[in-house]
Scaffold this motif. Structure first.
Motif, PDB file in Angstrom:
ATOM      1  N   SER A 134     -17.234  -1.505  -3.078  1.00 19.79           N
ATOM      2  CA  SER A 134     -16.127  -2.042  -3.840  1.00 19.79           C
ATOM      3  C   SER A 134     -14.896  -2.238  -2.955  1.00 19.79           C
ATOM      4  O   SER A 134     -14.629  -1.469  -1.916  1.00 19.79           O
ATOM      5  CB  SER A 134     -15.783  -1.150  -5.033  1.00 19.79           C
ATOM      6  OG  SER A 134     -14.615  -1.767  -5.551  1.00 19.79           O
ATOM      7  N   TRP A 135     -14.106  -3.506  -3.307  1.00 24.46           N
ATOM      8  CA  TRP A 135     -13.024  -3.669  -2.532  1.00 24.46           C
ATOM      9  C   TRP A 135     -11.791  -2.592  -2.778  1.00 24.46           C
ATOM     10  O   TRP A 135     -10.800  -2.523  -2.101  1.00 24.46           O
ATOM     11  CB  TRP A 135     -12.263  -5.143  -2.549  1.00 24.46           C
ATOM     12  CG  TRP A 135     -11.814  -5.217  -4.241  1.00 24.46           C
ATOM     13  CD1 TRP A 135     -12.630  -5.754  -5.268  1.00 24.46           C
ATOM     14  CD2 TRP A 135     -10.722  -5.049  -4.874  1.00 24.46           C
ATOM     15  NE1 TRP A 135     -11.946  -5.627  -6.480  1.00 24.46           N
ATOM     16  CE2 TRP A 135     -10.776  -5.159  -5.970  1.00 24.46           C
ATOM     17  CE3 TRP A 135      -9.484  -4.440  -4.420  1.00 24.46           C
ATOM     18  CZ2 TRP A 135      -9.628  -4.980  -7.172  1.00 24.46           C
ATOM     19  CZ3 TRP A 135      -8.404  -4.084  -5.092  1.00 24.46           C
ATOM     20  CH2 TRP A 135      -8.306  -4.599  -6.600  1.00 24.46           C
ATOM     21  N   LEU A 136     -12.159  -1.897  -4.187  1.00 21.69           N
ATOM     22  CA  LEU A 136     -11.078  -0.874  -4.285  1.00 21.69           C
ATOM     23  C   LEU A 136     -11.048   0.236  -3.339  1.00 21.69           C
ATOM     24  O   LEU A 136     -10.361   1.258  -3.391  1.00 21.69           O
ATOM     25  CB  LEU A 136     -11.465  -0.358  -5.643  1.00 21.69           C
ATOM     26  CG  LEU A 136     -11.082  -1.076  -6.952  1.00 21.69           C
ATOM     27  CD1 LEU A 136     -11.682  -0.533  -7.999  1.00 21.69           C
ATOM     28  CD2 LEU A 136      -9.790  -1.494  -6.903  1.00 21.69           C
ATOM     29  N   VAL A 137     -12.182   0.179  -2.388  1.00 21.03           N
ATOM     30  CA  VAL A 137     -12.324   1.465  -1.303  1.00 21.03           C
ATOM     31  C   VAL A 137     -10.891   1.489  -0.604  1.00 21.03           C
ATOM     32  O   VAL A 137     -10.540   2.446   0.016  1.00 21.03           O
ATOM     33  CB  VAL A 137     -13.247   1.185  -0.460  1.00 21.03           C
ATOM     34  CG1 VAL A 137     -13.195  -0.090   0.405  1.00 21.03           C
ATOM     35  CG2 VAL A 137     -13.613   2.208   0.404  1.00 21.03           C
ATOM     36  N   VAL A 138     -10.095   0.264  -0.342  1.00 23.64           N
ATOM     37  CA  VAL A 138      -8.833   0.543   0.541  1.00 23.64           C
ATOM     38  C   VAL A 138      -7.867   1.567  -0.468  1.00 23.64           C
ATOM     39  O   VAL A 138      -7.014   2.006   0.238  1.00 23.64           O
ATOM     40  CB  VAL A 138      -8.155  -1.142   0.348  1.00 23.64           C
ATOM     41  CG1 VAL A 138      -9.214  -1.849   0.954  1.00 23.64           C
ATOM     42  CG2 VAL A 138      -7.883  -1.522  -0.840  1.00 23.64           C
ATOM     43  N   LEU A 139      -8.062   1.621  -1.606  1.00 23.54           N
ATOM     44  CA  LEU A 139      -7.092   2.691  -2.258  1.00 23.54           C
ATOM     45  C   LEU A 139      -7.634   4.085  -2.133  1.00 23.54           C
ATOM     46  O   LEU A 139      -6.855   5.244  -2.490  1.00 23.54           O
ATOM     47  CB  LEU A 139      -7.230   2.411  -4.019  1.00 23.54           C
ATOM     48  CG  LEU A 139      -6.499   1.007  -4.272  1.00 23.54           C
ATOM     49  CD1 LEU A 139      -6.692   0.951  -5.900  1.00 23.54           C
ATOM     50  CD2 LEU A 139      -4.947   0.746  -3.881  1.00 23.54           C
ATOM     51  N   ALA A 140      -8.635   4.423  -1.296  1.00 25.15           N
ATOM     52  CA  ALA A 140      -9.244   5.494  -1.126  1.00 25.15           C
ATOM     53  C   ALA A 140      -8.377   6.220  -0.190  1.00 25.15           C
ATOM     54  O   ALA A 140      -8.112   7.425  -0.062  1.00 25.15           O
ATOM     55  CB  ALA A 140     -10.759   5.452  -0.499  1.00 25.15           C
ATOM     56  N   VAL A 141      -7.597   5.325   0.791  1.00 25.34           N
ATOM     57  CA  VAL A 141      -6.695   6.074   1.566  1.00 25.34           C
ATOM     58  C   VAL A 141      -5.466   6.605   1.158  1.00 25.34           C
ATOM     59  O   VAL A 141      -4.957   7.966   1.028  1.00 25.34           O
ATOM     60  CB  VAL A 141      -5.779   5.059   2.591  1.00 25.34           C
ATOM     61  CG1 VAL A 141      -4.955   5.367   3.547  1.00 25.34           C
ATOM     62  CG2 VAL A 141      -7.208   4.498   3.613  1.00 25.34           C
ATOM     63  N   PRO A 142      -4.746   6.087   0.109  1.00 23.20           N
ATOM     64  CA  PRO A 142      -3.719   6.832  -0.847  1.00 23.20           C
ATOM     65  C   PRO A 142      -4.278   7.960  -1.577  1.00 23.20           C
ATOM     66  O   PRO A 142      -3.686   8.922  -1.992  1.00 23.20           O
ATOM     67  CB  PRO A 142      -3.151   5.730  -1.959  1.00 23.20           C
ATOM     68  CG  PRO A 142      -3.977   4.515  -1.530  1.00 23.20           C
ATOM     69  CD  PRO A 142      -4.814   4.529  -0.334  1.00 23.20           C
ATOM     70  N   ALA A 143      -5.777   7.786  -2.046  1.00 26.59           N
ATOM     71  CA  ALA A 143      -6.357   8.857  -2.814  1.00 26.59           C
ATOM     72  C   ALA A 143      -6.544  10.231  -1.880  1.00 26.59           C
ATOM     73  O   ALA A 143      -6.279  11.424  -1.891  1.00 26.59           O
ATOM     74  CB  ALA A 143      -7.557   8.382  -3.164  1.00 26.59           C
ATOM     75  N   ALA A 144      -6.682   9.895  -0.403  1.00 23.19           N
ATOM     76  CA  ALA A 144      -6.897  10.851   0.552  1.00 23.19           C
ATOM     77  C   ALA A 144      -5.601  11.476   0.822  1.00 23.19           C
ATOM     78  O   ALA A 144      -5.706  12.605   1.097  1.00 23.19           O
ATOM     79  CB  ALA A 144      -7.534  10.217   1.684  1.00 23.19           C
TER      80      ALA A 144
END
Length: 261
Positions: A142-152
């Motif tokens: 998913s393109w939402l994967v970019v938000l995994a950085v702030p999640a990390a």
């Protein structure tokens, strides 16, 4: 009790940390990026083939796509934890960096905020690099994967803030081994990074739900797979934010007690 805020002194101390980091940034890439990437290659592309040939995971998700965001969150935990142990104790006890900085107009809360800003930089840059590896492996659905950085980032800081408080209370580094053996490693293995926690015995499953790593893994995985809903996302973010806020307040108390008394 006042809450630590961003000040010129805090920015200056974060700059001092970054200046020192220039001398060992290459070696830090091994632990923060290369190790998780090798885990991803060895388990996602080998063990993952065997898992996918069997009954598989719920929702038909490939093991590589399941594992990669979990490793991203776990790597953030390890980076945030490490940067909050020896660097903090060393600055207080061994190289006396904090005492030197406090001889200037910089205040104790500035040291804490500057330290956490530096850790946030380390977690964010490591997560961004690992995200690039994750995408190259084809593990993003998913393109939402970019938000995994702030999640990390949230995951890493949920560990960094309370461990910073703990490090500021120690007289030697023996306590860091206990943190690794009894907290970090068990969470790495049993908080959903490698398999769904629903496969654990009930009591251990509920313990996993309490850990900040499970919330970080679930948030990053839901974003990478595009399966997360708004309510679950807000729950994970709020829980991680509580750990950060509580850790910052504890660290402020520990810094003042150690450096002013």
């Amino acid at each position: 009790m006042t809450v630590p805020v961003l000040t010129p002194g805090a920015l200056a101390f974060a700059g001092q940390r970054l200046t020192a980091y220039r001398h060992f940034w290459r070696s830090s890439l091994i632990s923060s990026v290369l190790e998780p990437a090798l885990f991803l290659a060895s388990m996602g592309l080998t063990l993952g083939i065997l898992v996918d040939r069997g009954p598989g995971l719920p929702g038909g998700v490939s093991y590589l796509s399941f594992l990669a965001p979990g490793l991203l969150a776990a790597a953030a935990m390890q980076t945030g934890s490490f940067e909050s142990t020896y660097p903090v104790l060393g600055a207080i006890k061994w190289d006396k960096t904090y005492d030197a900085v406090l001889a200037t107009p910089t205040r104790v809360p500035d040291l804490l905020v500057g330290q956490l800003l530096y850790v946030a930089f380390r977690v964010t840059t490591s997560a961004a690099l690992f995200l690039a590896v994750l995408v190259l492996f084809g593990a993003a659905d998913s393109w939402l994967v970019v938000l995994a950085v702030p999640a990390a980032l949230l995951t890493g800081m949920a560990f960094a803030a309370p461990i910073t408080a703990y490090a500021a209370t120690l007289d030697n580094d023996s306590g860091f081994a206990a943190v690794q053996r009894f907290l970090i490693i068990p969470m790495f293995l049993f908080s959903g990074t490698f398999f769904p926690v629903s496969q654990l015995p009930a009591v251990f499953e509920w313990i996993a739900y309490v850990t900040p790593l499970w919330h970080g893994v679930s948030l990053a995985r839901g974003l990478a797979l595009g399966t997360i809903d708004l309510g679950a996302g807000l729950l994970h973010v709020g829980y991680l934010a509580l750990w950060i806020a509580g850790g910052v307040l504890l660290a402020r108390w520990a810094y003042r007690r150690r450096l002013l008394t």
